[in-house]
Scaffold this motif. Structure first.
Motif, mmCIF file in Angstrom:
data_model
loop_
_atom_site.group_PDB
_atom_site.id
_atom_site.type_symbol
_atom_site.label_atom_id
_atom_site.label_comp_id
_atom_site.label_asym_id
_atom_site.label_seq_id
_atom_site.Cartn_x
_atom_site.Cartn_y
_atom_site.Cartn_z
ATOM 1 N N ARG A 171 0.837 -1.205 0.000
ATOM 2 C CA ARG A 171 0.000 0.000 0.000
ATOM 3 C C ARG A 171 0.870 1.251 0.000
ATOM 4 N NH1 ARG A 171 -3.450 -2.967 3.363
ATOM 5 N NH2 ARG A 171 -5.554 -3.222 2.501
ATOM 6 N N ALA A 172 1.969 1.197 0.740
ATOM 7 C CA ALA A 172 2.858 2.356 0.808
ATOM 8 C C ALA A 172 3.440 2.687 -0.564
ATOM 9 C CB ALA A 172 3.975 2.110 1.815
ATOM 10 N N ASP A 173 3.719 1.662 -1.364
ATOM 11 C CA ASP A 173 4.219 1.896 -2.725
ATOM 12 C C ASP A 173 3.174 2.639 -3.552
ATOM 13 O OD1 ASP A 173 6.580 0.505 -2.167
ATOM 14 O OD2 ASP A 173 5.839 -1.384 -3.000
ATOM 15 N N TYR A 174 1.947 2.147 -3.507
ATOM 16 C CA TYR A 174 0.871 2.786 -4.270
ATOM 17 C C TYR A 174 0.615 4.202 -3.762
ATOM 18 C CZ TYR A 174 -0.363 -1.713 -6.397
ATOM 19 O OH TYR A 174 -0.347 -2.890 -7.116
ATOM 20 N N ALA A 175 0.635 4.363 -2.448
ATOM 21 C CA ALA A 175 0.382 5.679 -1.873
ATOM 22 C C ALA A 175 1.425 6.691 -2.328
ATOM 23 C CB ALA A 175 0.371 5.586 -0.344
ATOM 24 N N GLN A 176 2.682 6.262 -2.375
ATOM 25 C CA GLN A 176 3.741 7.169 -2.823
ATOM 26 C C GLN A 176 3.541 7.547 -4.287
ATOM 27 O OE1 GLN A 176 7.764 5.804 -2.038
ATOM 28 N NE2 GLN A 176 8.656 7.412 -3.307
ATOM 29 N N ALA A 177 3.115 6.586 -5.092
ATOM 30 C CA ALA A 177 2.853 6.877 -6.510
ATOM 31 C C ALA A 177 1.689 7.845 -6.653
ATOM 32 C CB ALA A 177 2.558 5.580 -7.260
ATOM 33 N N ASP A 178 0.635 7.635 -5.879
ATOM 34 C CA ASP A 178 -0.516 8.538 -5.918
ATOM 35 C C ASP A 178 -0.089 9.961 -5.557
ATOM 36 O OD1 ASP A 178 -1.988 6.269 -6.467
ATOM 37 O OD2 ASP A 178 -2.823 6.087 -4.440
ATOM 38 N N ILE A 191 -3.443 7.536 -17.892
ATOM 39 C CA ILE A 191 -3.908 6.312 -17.244
ATOM 40 C C ILE A 191 -2.680 5.525 -16.815
ATOM 41 C CG2 ILE A 191 -5.164 4.143 -17.499
ATOM 42 C CD1 ILE A 191 -6.841 5.465 -19.675
ATOM 43 N N TYR A 192 -2.579 5.260 -15.527
ATOM 44 C CA TYR A 192 -1.457 4.492 -14.995
ATOM 45 C C TYR A 192 -1.932 3.096 -14.588
ATOM 46 C CZ TYR A 192 1.168 8.894 -14.613
ATOM 47 O OH TYR A 192 1.822 10.083 -14.879
ATOM 48 N N GLU A 193 -1.272 2.079 -15.129
ATOM 49 C CA GLU A 193 -1.534 0.693 -14.732
ATOM 50 C C GLU A 193 -0.422 0.333 -13.747
ATOM 51 O OE1 GLU A 193 -4.234 -0.670 -15.700
ATOM 52 O OE2 GLU A 193 -4.772 0.222 -17.633
ATOM 53 N N LEU A 194 -0.745 0.330 -12.455
ATOM 54 C CA LEU A 194 0.266 0.247 -11.411
ATOM 55 C C LEU A 194 0.342 -1.136 -10.776
ATOM 56 C CD1 LEU A 194 -0.551 3.677 -9.746
ATOM 57 C CD2 LEU A 194 1.238 3.183 -11.428
ATOM 58 N N VAL A 195 1.530 -1.720 -10.833
ATOM 59 C CA VAL A 195 1.769 -3.052 -10.269
ATOM 60 C C VAL A 195 3.177 -3.114 -9.689
ATOM 61 C CG1 VAL A 195 0.204 -4.266 -11.836
ATOM 62 C CG2 VAL A 195 2.600 -3.923 -12.481
ATOM 63 N N GLY A 196 3.441 -4.186 -8.960
ATOM 64 C CA GLY A 196 4.769 -4.406 -8.416
ATOM 65 C C GLY A 196 5.749 -4.818 -9.500
ATOM 66 N N ASP A 197 7.040 -4.680 -9.198
ATOM 67 C CA ASP A 197 8.089 -4.995 -10.171
ATOM 68 C C ASP A 197 8.179 -6.477 -10.491
ATOM 69 O OD1 ASP A 197 8.840 -2.366 -10.421
ATOM 70 O OD2 ASP A 197 10.496 -2.499 -8.994
ATOM 71 N N LYS A 265 8.695 3.411 -11.578
ATOM 72 C CA LYS A 265 9.162 4.630 -12.237
ATOM 73 C C LYS A 265 8.615 5.864 -11.532
ATOM 74 C CE LYS A 265 9.622 2.471 -16.800
ATOM 75 N NZ LYS A 265 8.994 2.320 -18.148
ATOM 76 N N LEU A 266 7.371 5.802 -11.103
ATOM 77 C CA LEU A 266 6.765 6.938 -10.410
ATOM 78 C C LEU A 266 7.410 7.191 -9.053
ATOM 79 C CD1 LEU A 266 2.909 6.616 -11.048
ATOM 80 C CD2 LEU A 266 4.380 8.508 -11.744
ATOM 81 N N ILE A 267 7.724 6.121 -8.333
ATOM 82 C CA ILE A 267 8.241 6.305 -6.975
ATOM 83 C C ILE A 267 9.765 6.393 -6.937
ATOM 84 C CG2 ILE A 267 6.220 5.198 -5.979
ATOM 85 C CD1 ILE A 267 7.797 2.680 -5.517
ATOM 86 N N GLY A 268 10.402 6.139 -8.086
ATOM 87 C CA GLY A 268 11.850 6.301 -8.162
ATOM 88 C C GLY A 268 12.652 5.259 -7.427
ATOM 89 N N ARG A 269 12.077 4.100 -7.231
ATOM 90 C CA ARG A 269 12.767 2.989 -6.569
ATOM 91 C C ARG A 269 12.029 1.697 -6.887
ATOM 92 N NH1 ARG A 269 9.374 1.335 -2.645
ATOM 93 N NH2 ARG A 269 8.005 2.883 -1.649
ATOM 94 N N ALA A 270 12.655 0.600 -6.536
ATOM 95 C CA ALA A 270 11.981 -0.689 -6.717
ATOM 96 C C ALA A 270 10.803 -0.799 -5.754
ATOM 97 C CB ALA A 270 12.960 -1.829 -6.466
ATOM 98 N N THR A 271 9.763 -1.478 -6.174
ATOM 99 C CA THR A 271 8.637 -1.708 -5.271
ATOM 100 C C THR A 271 9.050 -2.697 -4.179
ATOM 101 O OG1 THR A 271 7.776 -3.463 -6.722
ATOM 102 C CG2 THR A 271 6.921 -1.230 -7.048
ATOM 103 N N THR A 272 8.341 -2.670 -3.067
ATOM 104 C CA THR A 272 8.670 -3.512 -1.925
ATOM 105 C C THR A 272 8.537 -4.989 -2.296
ATOM 106 O OG1 THR A 272 7.755 -1.778 -0.514
ATOM 107 C CG2 THR A 272 8.207 -3.904 0.512
ATOM 108 N N SER A 273 9.571 -5.745 -2.013
ATOM 109 C CA SER A 273 9.608 -7.150 -2.429
ATOM 110 C C SER A 273 8.679 -8.022 -1.598
ATOM 111 C CB SER A 273 11.030 -7.693 -2.321
ATOM 112 O OG SER A 273 11.414 -7.793 -0.957
#
Length: 282
Positions: A171-178, A191-197, A265-273
């Motif tokens: 959730r924190a990953d998505y929240a940072q992107a939002d 339109i952003y299709e947002l998923v984990g790495d 790309k939006l959050i500038g780091r890898a998503t949480t593993s």
């Protein structure tokens, strides 16, 4: 000024936490049904305003002076579209410059039952005249890790996702992107299709839990109806049991998978593993 709906919910609080890193608290409005639950946000300097879906007029006050609004999808299944429509109408009256909506991954083609109300909201937005951006969230890893304690206790992880890959993120990953989209210009129409790495199957999730706990956890794949009945048996209301079982079946059809890296790309780091998410609850 940025208004966050559902601000005392799990996602809403995380979005505000992210926003506070880049903009003054006084520029953030938490639109909430229960003011008492937002006292901690008010203590941070965030403006707290009352807004209730059952009181459409309350949204005119809540959105007064807003330049941007984050419409976090309601959690009241079956009532979502009507509630979202109330906010969109108020946003139009307030001449909001951008409304960001947390929709569902590939809402326009998703086989998930959840997609219907999201798609109705998207279509209403498109016809509203309000400038908007769609933040189509994939699955939250917490949807699985939040109930791992029972799986660990019983040595079994149940589901109906088969070998479907799930590209979830925290959730924190998505929240940072939002928050990033809300504080970046020229977002209308995107339109952003947002998923984990990375993606995993529930068999792989069970294996990761086994590795970290030292206890063998087996994944047992059930037909959707059997899984739904199991969820009801352990105490979930019918509506949520149906939702979870349907979503797992959707995952088996690829509905929770994408490989575009838009979120990272939006959050500038890898998503949480997945490894780190499991470690946090094991």
């Amino acid at each position: 000024m940025i208004v966050i709906t559902g601000a005392t919910g799990q996602l809403g609080r995380l979005v505000i936490t992210s926003l506070l890193k880049t903009i003054p608290a006084s520029n953030i409005v938490a639109a909430v049904r229960n003011l008492d639950k937002a006292k901690d946000l008010a203590d941070l300097g965030v403006q707290v305003r009352h807004a209730d879906y059952s009181q459409p007029e309350s949204w005119d006050t809540a959105l007064a002076g807003a330049s941007k609004v984050l419409l976090i999808s309601s959690n009241e299944i079956g009532q979502r579209f009507a509630q979202h429509r109330t906010v969109i109408d108020a946003a139009k009256r307030a001449n909001v410059k951008l409304l960001a909506y947390t929709s569902l991954l590939h809402a326009d083609t998703s086989p998930l039952g959840l997609a219907a109300e999201h798609l109705s909201t998207e279509q209403y937005l498109a016809n509203s005249g309000v400038p908007f951006v769609l933040l189509r969230h994939g699955w939250y890893t917490e949807n699985y890790t939040g109930s791992l304690a029972a799986s660990i206790a019983h040595g079994t992880l149940y589901g109906s996702a088969g070998d479907g890959k799930i590209a979830s993120a925290s959730r924190a990953d998505y929240a940072q992107a939002d928050a990033t989209v809300l504080t970046t210009e020229n977002q209308a129409g995107k339109i952003y299709e947002l998923v984990g790495d990375s993606a995993y199957t529930l068999t792989e999730l069970a294996a990761e839990v086994s590795k970290q706990t030292g206890k063998t956890i087996n994944y047992v794949n059930l037909p959707e109806q059997d899984y739904r009945e199991l969820l009801v048996k352990v105490g979930l209301p019918d509506v949520f049991a149906n939702l979870i079982a349907d979503s797992d079946t959707g995952a088996s059809k690829g509905a929770l998978y994408e490989d575009n890296k838009q979120l990272s790309k939006l959050i500038g780091r890898a998503t949480t593993s997945l490894k780190d998410m499991v470690a946090a609850v094991s």
